[in-house]
Design an enzyme around this catalytic site. Structure first.
Site, short mmCIF file in Angstrom:
data_model
loop_
_atom_site.label_atom_id
_atom_site.label_comp_id
_atom_site.label_asym_id
_atom_site.label_seq_id
_atom_site.Cartn_x
_atom_site.Cartn_y
_atom_site.Cartn_z
N GLU A 118 0.81 -1.23 0.00
CA GLU A 118 0.00 0.00 0.00
C GLU A 118 0.84 1.27 0.00
O GLU A 118 0.82 2.06 0.95
CB GLU A 118 -0.98 0.02 1.18
N GLU B 223 -5.28 -8.44 0.32
CA GLU B 223 -6.03 -8.13 1.55
C GLU B 223 -7.47 -7.87 1.21
O GLU B 223 -7.78 -7.11 0.29
CB GLU B 223 -5.53 -6.84 2.24
C1 FCB Z 1 -4.73 -2.02 5.28
C2 FCB Z 1 -3.34 -2.32 5.81
C3 FCB Z 1 -3.31 -3.40 6.84
C4 FCB Z 1 -4.48 -3.30 7.79
C5 FCB Z 1 -5.78 -3.21 7.03
C6 FCB Z 1 -7.01 -3.17 7.90
O1 FCB Z 1 -4.78 -0.72 4.76
O2 FCB Z 1 -2.49 -2.72 4.76
O3 FCB Z 1 -2.07 -3.33 7.49
O4 FCB Z 1 -4.30 -2.24 8.65
O5 FCB Z 1 -5.76 -2.06 6.22
#
Ligand code: FCB
Length: 446
Positions: A169, A351
């Site tokens: 990210e 994610e």
């Molecule tokens: C993302 C992050 C991760 C976690 C999730 C909920 O933005 O990469 O580390 O905090 O959100």
């Protein structure tokens, strides 16, 4: 009409779980680890919403074997974790820390022994504080320090680890670190933000070159969060705010890395920091697009914020299961199709997940039906996107464990496994059984 069962995924589809070093490891002063910018944030007054810190977190550093057993029970075939740069090089450059290397040796070997593939992310936000003292990502030299660190990690683990991620990210840690003070190092400065964007892009390109040179057969990705940015209340006066935030959030990194140019608004502003040859250094071939996705963002105009935009409200009545992050599964499908259209490459969802304030029942169980409902909806839309042409190769739940959720602390729980932060006891939630059943069903012989 009877329900048509969901089509199965390809048999080599990756079902995984994700964590990150700072959020789970704890042991911040053990075995020679140096200080990171997040340790500094934790001791800064008001730095963490609930006043907590990650000194212990889930104590994954000492309990990795137990956590690997939890993953094996769920049946995942991949574990995405990150290496803490300050464990490898406590001062960010120069001297290395043998005990830090040993920890990830143990972790990687344990994961492999459990029949799980390690996916190693080189950077999930925990820059060594010593490098921040030299300007952090606003200093162009940071790209070279990162490449040196990447080479150390690649040399040590490249024999066993084949799945590599340069950064997690990019846009979140640059925007919230250098323009909106929601993350370490908490700077609010347009020029530093632009420099950070460019230098992190340079670091990514250098990291790809290092990995290609040192890890035979490496499969390399970069993880971008993409969430649609929409004008708050659909109002025209918020349209420019949304357009600029869209560039900062969704385009500032994948466009130069994969298309070789910055999006228009950033291109004009970033020019003073771009040197001859930089775009070719940034745009290096990689193997897959890592997508982190939660839900859309709503932007509004607010001249008091660094870039003149601010976070707006989701439409009234938008479902959020009480956590405050709007739930729009269709937006997930649309992002997958948009990535396919714009970048034409395989996608790994690195994610996706749902927060909550899950508690342990009197009988010791943790029931999280909201999370199961979320997964059903989102995985369903992933299948739709695949039917419509998106080449999705894997799906990682955020997260294996409840953990330290950055600037907010421990209030929001994203884990498949509940962690009692007093006793560190792990309790698999109902959603972990649901995920285990999903994976087992997908693998069953047809
Ligand atoms: C993302 C992050 C991760 C976690 C999730 C909920 O933005 O990469 O580390 O905090 O959100």
């Amino acid at each position: 009409m009877p329900d048509t069962p969901a089509p199965r995924m390809p048999q080599d589809f990756v079902w995984g779980v994700s964590t990150s070093a700072y959020q789970v490891e704890g042991a911040v002063r053990d075995d020679g680890r140096g200080m990171s910018i997040w340790d500094t944030r934790c001791i800064t007054k008001g730095g963490i919403g609930d006043g907590s810190n990650a000194d212990v977190a889930c104590d994954h550093y000492h309990r990795a074997a137990e956590d690997i057993a939890l993953m094996r029970d769920i049946g995942v075939n991949a574990y995405r974790f990150s290496v803490a740069w300050p464990r490898i090089q406590p001062r960010g450059r120069g001297a290395v820390n043998p005990k830090g290397f040993d920890f990830y040796d143990r972790l990687i070997d344990g994961v492999l022994e459990a029949g799980i593939e390690p996916w190693l992310c080189l950077y999930h936000w925990d820059l060594p504080q010593a490098l921040q003292d030299l300007g952090g990502w606003a200093n162009r030299d940071c790209a070279g320090w990162y490449a040196d660190y990447a080479a150390l990690v690649a040399r040590r683990y490249g024999d066993r680890v084949k799945r590599w991620v340069t950064f997690n990210e990019f846009s979140v840690f640059t925007l919230f670190g250098y323009a909106i003070p929601w993350a370490a190092p908490g700077i609010t400065d347009r020029a530093q933000h632009l420099k950070a964007i460019h230098h992190v892009n340079l670091a990514h390109g250098a990291g790809v070159d290092v990995l290609r040179a040192l890890v035979p057969g490496a499969s390399i990705g970069a993880i971008h969060n993409r969430q649609q940015v929409l004008p708050e209340h659909g109002k025209p006066e918020n349209a420019e705010a949304a357009a600029l935030l869209d560039e900062h959030w969704n385009l500032a990194f994948p466009d130069p890395q994969l298309l070789g140019h910055y999006p228009p608004r950033i291109a004009a502003a970033i020019e003073p920091y771009v040197q001859a040859g930089d775009m070719a250094r940034i745009c290096r071939p990689i193997d897959w697009f890592g997508l982190n996705h939660y839900g859309p963002i709503f932007a509004k105009t607010d001249p008091s914020w660094t870039w003149g935009y601010a976070w707006g409200d989701a439409p009234a009545g938008a479902p959020d299961y009480g956590v405050g992050w709007a739930i729009f599964p269709d937006a997930f499908r649309d992002e997958l199709l948009e990535i396919t259209r714009r970048y034409r490459m395989p996608i790994v969802i690195t994610e996706n997940g749902c927060g909550g304030s899950d508690t342990v029942d009197a009988d010791g169980a943790v029931n999280d039906p909201h999370r199961i409902a979320y997964f059903r909806l989102y995985i369903d839309r992933m299948r739709d996107a695949m039917r419509q042409g998106a080449d999705v190769r894997g799906y990682f739940v955020w997260s294996l464990l409840d953990n330290f959720e950055w600037g907010t602390g421990y209030g929001t729980r994203f884990g498949l496994v509940h962690v009692d932060f007093q006793t560190l006891k792990r309790t698999p939630k109902a959603s972990s059984r649901w995920y285990a059943d999903l994976i087992r069903g997908e693998r069953a012989v047809r």
